[in-house]
Write a protein that holds these residues in place. Structure first.
Motif, PDB file in Angstrom:
ATOM      1  N   CYS A 136       0.827  -1.205   0.000  1.00 24.35           N
ATOM      2  CA  CYS A 136       0.000   0.000   0.000  1.00 24.35           C
ATOM      3  C   CYS A 136       0.862   1.257   0.000  1.00 24.35           C
ATOM      4  N   LEU A 137       1.933   1.266   0.805  1.00 24.77           N
ATOM      5  CA  LEU A 137       2.780   2.451   0.889  1.00 24.77           C
ATOM      6  C   LEU A 137       3.558   2.682  -0.403  1.00 24.77           C
ATOM      7  N   ALA A 182       6.815  -1.676   7.890  1.00 29.76           N
ATOM      8  CA  ALA A 182       6.539  -1.332   6.491  1.00 29.76           C
ATOM      9  C   ALA A 182       7.243  -0.039   6.097  1.00 29.76           C
ATOM     10  N   LEU A 183       7.200   0.967   6.972  1.00 29.73           N
ATOM     11  CA  LEU A 183       7.869   2.233   6.669  1.00 29.73           C
ATOM     12  C   LEU A 183       9.368   2.040   6.510  1.00 29.73           C
ATOM     13  N   CYS A 184       9.957   1.231   7.389  1.00 31.10           N
ATOM     14  CA  CYS A 184      11.394   0.954   7.276  1.00 31.10           C
ATOM     15  C   CYS A 184      11.703   0.250   5.953  1.00 31.10           C
ATOM     16  N   ALA A 185      10.865  -0.733   5.593  1.00 32.15           N
ATOM     17  CA  ALA A 185      11.092  -1.472   4.350  1.00 32.15           C
ATOM     18  C   ALA A 185      10.961  -0.561   3.127  1.00 32.15           C
ATOM     19  N   VAL A 186       9.937   0.299   3.141  1.00 33.26           N
ATOM     20  CA  VAL A 186       9.717   1.195   2.000  1.00 33.26           C
ATOM     21  C   VAL A 186      10.844   2.206   1.900  1.00 33.26           C
ATOM     22  N   TRP A 187      11.262   2.772   3.029  1.00 29.62           N
ATOM     23  CA  TRP A 187      12.372   3.732   3.017  1.00 29.62           C
ATOM     24  C   TRP A 187      13.642   3.093   2.469  1.00 29.62           C
ATOM     25  N   PHE A 188      13.912   1.872   2.905  1.00 29.34           N
ATOM     26  CA  PHE A 188      15.135   1.182   2.478  1.00 29.34           C
ATOM     27  C   PHE A 188      15.067   0.808   0.994  1.00 29.34           C
ATOM     28  N   ALA A 189      13.898   0.396   0.519  1.00 25.59           N
ATOM     29  CA  ALA A 189      13.765  -0.111  -0.851  1.00 25.59           C
ATOM     30  C   ALA A 189      13.345   0.960  -1.853  1.00 25.59           C
ATOM     31  N   MET A 190      13.127   2.203  -1.408  1.00 27.74           N
ATOM     32  CA  MET A 190      12.638   3.238  -2.320  1.00 27.74           C
ATOM     33  C   MET A 190      13.571   3.480  -3.501  1.00 27.74           C
ATOM     34  N   PRO A 191      14.900   3.531  -3.312  1.00 26.32           N
ATOM     35  CA  PRO A 191      15.773   3.715  -4.488  1.00 26.32           C
ATOM     36  C   PRO A 191      15.595   2.617  -5.534  1.00 26.32           C
ATOM     37  N   MET A 221      11.733   9.185  -7.663  1.00 32.33           N
ATOM     38  CA  MET A 221      10.791   9.375  -6.566  1.00 32.33           C
ATOM     39  C   MET A 221      11.548   9.458  -5.248  1.00 32.33           C
ATOM     40  N   GLN A 222      11.144  10.392  -4.424  1.00 30.35           N
ATOM     41  CA  GLN A 222      11.728  10.547  -3.102  1.00 30.35           C
ATOM     42  C   GLN A 222      10.730  10.066  -2.048  1.00 30.35           C
ATOM     43  N   PHE A 223      11.259   9.503  -0.955  1.00 29.71           N
ATOM     44  CA  PHE A 223      10.403   9.066   0.138  1.00 29.71           C
ATOM     45  C   PHE A 223       9.762  10.292   0.779  1.00 29.71           C
ATOM     46  N   SER A 224       8.451  10.410   0.648  1.00 30.53           N
ATOM     47  CA  SER A 224       7.775  11.626   1.114  1.00 30.53           C
ATOM     48  C   SER A 224       6.498  11.314   1.886  1.00 30.53           C
TER      49      SER A 224
END
Length: 811
Positions: free
Chosen positions: A34-35, A364-373, A383-386
């Motif tokens: 979802c994130l 989930a937030l940690c996973a998304v932040w880490f995998a965003m690149p 896209m930047q983590f926002s």
């Protein structure tokens, strides 16, 4: 009280680690999906919102009707629109026109030259409308006079090695005419979340001078209503009634365009419409878009998928919580006898839900932040983590709070509603209503999963269909060179003849053809044509492709009638079948030898008619096209290559290019890759949709696995008795699995019409599309049944293989 709730909740979650792990895993995966999708949706919806007054800015759109039917819709309009509307409408604060400025720029001092494509001729109001600050220069005068150039810092560093370039010059060579442009402004970087890509801007008066130098005095920029190649933006004054302003546009269009003698004689009728700036990226897909835009339907569908996946995870929590009712009934009974109220029990169970969901959200937030690149690279977007700022944070917390409350409230009500007398007497039984609810939720989970599986199959098949269809021309082993811009017409023929002869001497090069466009590109060159003998004066818009005598043969175009261009031809044309039909010819053969007129002057003899071929991807229909013979077409050179030694061939081609065309940069691409790039967005959507569909099924299976575990636990003694009485492992497994498979079958029935409607809507955007077939729904259903059966069977087989003595020992 709250501290006590937290202690009890942690104790219960840690006591039942397996149950907690299943819920935590499902919720975490669901929230990660979802994130990620929420971040993508926010990015796509952010386009052009960097402009503070974006709500007051519109781009003009021009729709043209011929004989009462829509002929085309264009993102560009006539150059007179902007100045005339600014004069006629007090509601307009500013207007800005943009026109492509694709030229070769050179720094002669450093012997650097590059062909640039991401720039525009622009009015000075560009800086005001798009709120682009200049780090060097005066925005009020930077684009006011001829020969002025405003560049990005990256552009400046490419040519000068530094961003401090104010006052320096770059030269351009346009058809042999060399001129210098002075850099009058430097900006940082144009925002990436814009429907425009801007590396540089050239003053609009420069374009007027270029047109005058080329002898074109018929199209003055301030008064021309016949040159629709200008993106035109309006900035309305604050507090303007936008609907009332839009209602004035039909009268304006009639006054300046539709009432002209040319329009009346040709049965043309134009409509001018407003496109909100912030809607262009997702919802505008018309002719002459500045850049490939996004897909609003796909973004909306992915957002729905995100909510569905999160819903599946929360359904798992509800199902597993209510399925454990028997296990927790005695705890509730003891606490009620000890004086706990129902409200306190509800608070306790909601606290458990909150803790579990909070832990899942944090993971989930940690996973998304880490995998965003990696996710950004996958989507080919910056896209930047926002998610932890402003509106995204509000969205995320709102969805989290609502989901936590809804998923925790029902189990809390069920568990807190048990009667302690029945529980402590051992007379407690699970409610049929609760069982039916769990069944309904399982049906809902798998209905969503089946619908998504159908979607994956449809998207995959549509992409395969588009990429496997014969486009009507031969694109294999075609090397395309971007043509020269610096040669004057007077010397071009001699230079090209020598260049062509040397190219054809390269082993493996079969042919070379010059043209104004190549397949895979939108044709902007259009004009009105009619059959010269027709008594009807109505003109028909045809898309023009200038080509030499080698083009049709190089691309292996199939002739329905007539012949190819000849070297001695003059003013000849080849029609495609759609154009021949539009001009009123009953058959391709009837068109051969006939004259067609362009506008009111030029006439061309039709020498051939070719079968329709796809100039663009199969998302779009085939346009009526006319190929005009010319030996001076140099936008592209198409080389047919039979050699497999591409590096050696490319090296020879480059050497010959630099020998004959030293003033022009050497640039090339392969046609098959270029043509397939039109499907890039659809391929990416298919990958993203498929990935999240797989994760949705995994989450649904986690919940099914947990429910199957509790079902086996509750029927443990029954299984033991059946084994003692001779039941086989297969029979017990089938007995335990059939109830779940019935629910999956119901889900398939519910999902099929919904999936049919949704995918039919998605396919409606394609001019050439597959038909939805029954096997797609059957295959999706079979996958769902197989996955559900394997998930349930794992626990069922374990129970069937267990020693029945252990389960019956207490009896």
């Amino acid at each position: 009280m709250i501290q006590n709730y937290l202690k009890l909740a942690l104790r219960n979650l840690l006591k039942r680690r397996g149950y907690s792990f299943l819920n935590l895993a499902g919720l975490t995966i669901g929230m990660v999906c979802c994130l990620f999708i929420l971040q993508y949706v926010l990015h796509e919806r952010s386009y052009d919102r960097f402009v503070s007054r974006a709500a007051d800015i519109y781009r003009l759109r021009l729709d043209c009707y011929q004989k009462g039917e829509l002929a085309w819709r264009s993102a560009t309009v006539y150059p007179a629109f902007g100045p005339t509307m600014l004069r006629d409408f007090p509601e307009i604060e500013a207007t800005c026109r943009l026109h492509d400025a694709e030229y070769v720029f050179a720094n002669r001092e450093r012997d650097l030259k590059f062909a640039e494509r991401k720039g525009y001729f622009a009015d000075n109001a560009f800086f005001d409308i798009f709120e682009l600050p200049l780090r060097q220069g005066n925005p009020a005068q930077a684009l006011a006079a001829p020969g002025q150039l405003v560049v990005s810092e990256k552009f400046a560093e490419k040519y000068f090695g530094t961003a401090e370039v104010l006052g320096k010059t770059l030269s351009t060579n346009i058809n042999g005419s060399v001129s210098d442009m002075q850099i009058t402004g430097v900006f940082g970087a144009f925002p990436e979340n814009s429907h425009l890509v801007v590396d540089y801007l050239v003053s609009m008066p420069t374009l007027a001078n270029i047109a005058a130098a080329q002898g074109d005095t018929s199209r003055p920029l301030e008064t021309s209503w016949g040159w629709y190649d200008f993106y035109t933006y309006l900035k309305l004054r604050p507090n303007t009634d936008h609907a009332a302003f839009a209602a004035k546009l039909p009268a304006f269009t009639d006054k300046y365009i539709n009432s002209s003698p040319n329009a009346a004689a040709a049965s043309f009728r134009n409509e001018t419409l407003l496109q909100p700036l912030t809607s262009i990226h997702l919802w505008s897909h018309i002719n002459q878009e500045a850049e490939p835009n996004g897909d609003g339907k796909a973004v909306g569908l992915l957002f729905a998928v995100a909510l569905f996946i999160l819903g599946i995870a929360w359904i798992n929590y509800i199902n597993l919580s209510t399925a454990r009712a028997v296990e927790r009934a005695r705890e509730v009974g003891v606490r009620k006898v000890s004086g706990a109220t129902r409200g306190q029990l509800v608070g306790q169970f909601l606290t458990e839900s909150f803790l579990l969901n909070s832990a899942a959200l944090l993971l989930a937030l940690c996973a998304v932040w880490f995998a965003m690149p990696a996710f950004s690279d996958f989507l080919d977007k910056n896209m930047q983590f926002s998610l932890l700022s402003g509106a995204p944070l509000s969205w995320m917390l709102g969805i989290f709070a609502l989901g936590t409350l809804l998923s925790g409230f029902y189990p809390a009500l069920v568990l807190s509603g048990f009667k302690p007398v029945n529980i402590l007497k051992g007379a407690f039984k699970t409610s049929p209503k609760g069982v039916n609810l769990r069944r309904g939720l399982i049906v809902g989970q798998f209905a969503v999963s089946v619908a998504m599986l159908v979607g994956v199959l449809v998207v995959t098949r549509q992409l395969q269909f588009m990429r496997s269809q014969n486009p009507g021309f031969d694109r294999a082993q075609t090397l395309v060179l971007e043509g020269p811009n610096t040669l004057p017409d007077s010397t071009y023929k001699g230079v090209f003849t020598g260049f062509k002869n040397e190219i054809l001497q390269i082993p493996g090069v079969q042919s070379i053809a010059g043209s104004s466009s190549v397949p895979g590109e939108e044709i902007y060159w259009t004009s009105g044509f009619k059959h010269l003998k027709s008594s009807n004066e109505n003109m028909n818009t045809l898309y023009i492709l200038g080509a030499d005598a080698d083009f049709a043969q190089s691309y292996n175009l199939k002739f329905s009638a007539g012949r190819n261009f000849g070297m001695t031809d003059k003013k000849t044309a080849i029609l495609n079948e759609s154009a021949a039909k539009l001009l009123g010819f009953g058959s391709p053969e009837q068109a051969i030898g006939e004259q067609v007129r362009r506008g009111r002057r030029d006439t061309f003899a039709v020498c051939g008619v070719v079968r329709d071929f796809h100039q663009q991807g199969l998302q779009k229909s085939v346009d009526p096209m006319i190929l005009l013979y010319s030996t001076n077409q140099r936008s592209y050179y198409s080389l047919k290559i039979s050699s497999q030694d591409y590096p050696a061939t490319l090296a020879r081609v480059e050497a010959i290019w630099k020998s004959h065309l030293p003033a022009d940069p050497y640039s090339y691409f392969f046609l098959d890759e270029h043509f397939d790039s039109q499907y890039k967005a659809d391929v990416l959507f298919g990958k993203v949709f498929g990935m999240f569909t797989l994760l949705a099924i995994v989450i649904a299976c986690l919940g099914l696995f947990g429910l199957a575990s509790y079902m086996v636990l509750q029927r443990n003694k029954e299984i033991g008795i059946r084994k003692v009485l001779g039941a086989s492992v297969t029979g017990i497994t089938g007995l335990l699995a059939k109830d779940f498979l019935k629910l999956v079958a119901v889900a398939i029935v519910i999902a099929s019409p919904l999936a049919y409607w949704a995918m039919n809507e998605w396919l409606s955007d394609f001019a050439y599309r597959i038909d939805l077939q029954g096997w797609m729904f059957a295959a999706a259903g079979a996958v769902a049944v197989a996955v559900a059966f394997l998930t349930v069977s794992f626990q069922s087989v374990r129970a069937a293989l267990a020693n029945p003595v252990k389960s019956l020992r207490s009896e």
